[in-house]
Design an enzyme around this catalytic site. Structure first.
Site, PDB file in Angstrom:
ATOM      1  CG  ASP A 225      -1.832   0.851   1.376  1.00  0.00           C
ATOM      2  OD1 ASP A 225      -1.774   1.979   0.500  1.00  0.00           O
ATOM      3  OD2 ASP A 225      -2.880   0.672   2.006  1.00  0.00           O
TER       4      ASP A 225
ATOM      5  CG  PHE B  91      -9.764  -2.989   3.393  1.00  0.00           C
ATOM      6  CD1 PHE B  91      -8.630  -2.678   3.998  1.00  0.00           C
ATOM      7  CD2 PHE B  91     -10.717  -4.109   3.958  1.00  0.00           C
ATOM      8  CE1 PHE B  91      -8.085  -3.437   4.988  1.00  0.00           C
ATOM      9  CE2 PHE B  91      -9.840  -4.736   5.010  1.00  0.00           C
ATOM     10  CZ  PHE B  91      -8.691  -4.600   5.368  1.00  0.00           C
TER      11      PHE B  91
END
Ligand code: 5GP
Length: 183
Positions: free
Chosen positions: A106, A156
């Site tokens: 990420d 997510f």
């Protein structure tokens, strides 16, 4: 296993079949790059364990594995930016070719920290294999992995080792959770 069996999943992003293809390609690439070497896979727990198990079996050069547990997300869905080593590897890595195996990149802060930590132990080399990189518009991850399985949108995701509050790691696909599950 289909998404109908998982009412918490909004949609499937990567099917089992797609994941198999991704991992086979990465395994072939690593086998070629590490020919004549015997790399040590350092699997980043907990999320990386499923990918590590599949990746190792897709690699044909002799290799070994150790595990490191880090905590960077807690039970939420936002990066805390704080990396805590919960469990260290026990293998001596001096002179070894190390491949850190991560589930998803990420911000890259977790891996940046781990690379620095392991490089301080004088391995022959340190590379990163990440199953996925999250594409975040306007953001460049802190590190550039040598091996990237695939890119995923800025959602997510869970499954294939990735959790939400320790659930969903066992899903054989990668999917996006329905927002009501975590809101
Ligand atoms: P970074 O340090 O690169 O910001 O965060 C990497 C770690 O955050 C990953 O190893 C993973 O544990 C967690 N993470 C980042 N994005 C996601 C996501 O979409 N789903 C899940 N389950 N974990 C994520």
């Amino acid at each position: 296993m289909s998404e109908q069996l998982h009412p918490d999943i909004e949609f499937v992003l990567l099917s089992e079949k797609q994941i198999r293809g991704i991992v086979q390609d990465l395994g072939a690439q690593i086998s070629k790059d590490y020919e004549g070497k015997s790399p040590l896979f350092v699997s980043v727990l907990r999320g990386g364990f499923v990918f590590t198990a599949d990746l190792m079996r897709a690699v044909t050069v002799p290799c070994s594995v150790d595990f490191m547990a880090v905590s960077s997300y807690g039970d939420g869905v936002k990066s805390s930016g704080v990396v805590q080593i919960v469990k260290d590897i026990s293998t001596k890595i001096e002179g070894r070719h190390v491949i850190i195996v991560e589930d998803i990149l990420d911000t890259g802060l977790t891996l940046k920290y781990l690379i620095g930590l392991l490089e301080g132990r004088h391995p022959a080399s340190v590379a990163v294999a990440t199953f996925a990189v999250k594409d975040i518009p306007g953001c460049t991850p802190a590190i550039e992995p040598a091996y990237v399985g695939t890119h995923v949108p800025n959602e997510f995701v869970v499954g294939y080792g990735l959790d939400y509050a320790e659930r969903y790691r066992n899903l054989p696909f990668v999917g996006v959770l329905k927002p009501e599950v975590y809101s």
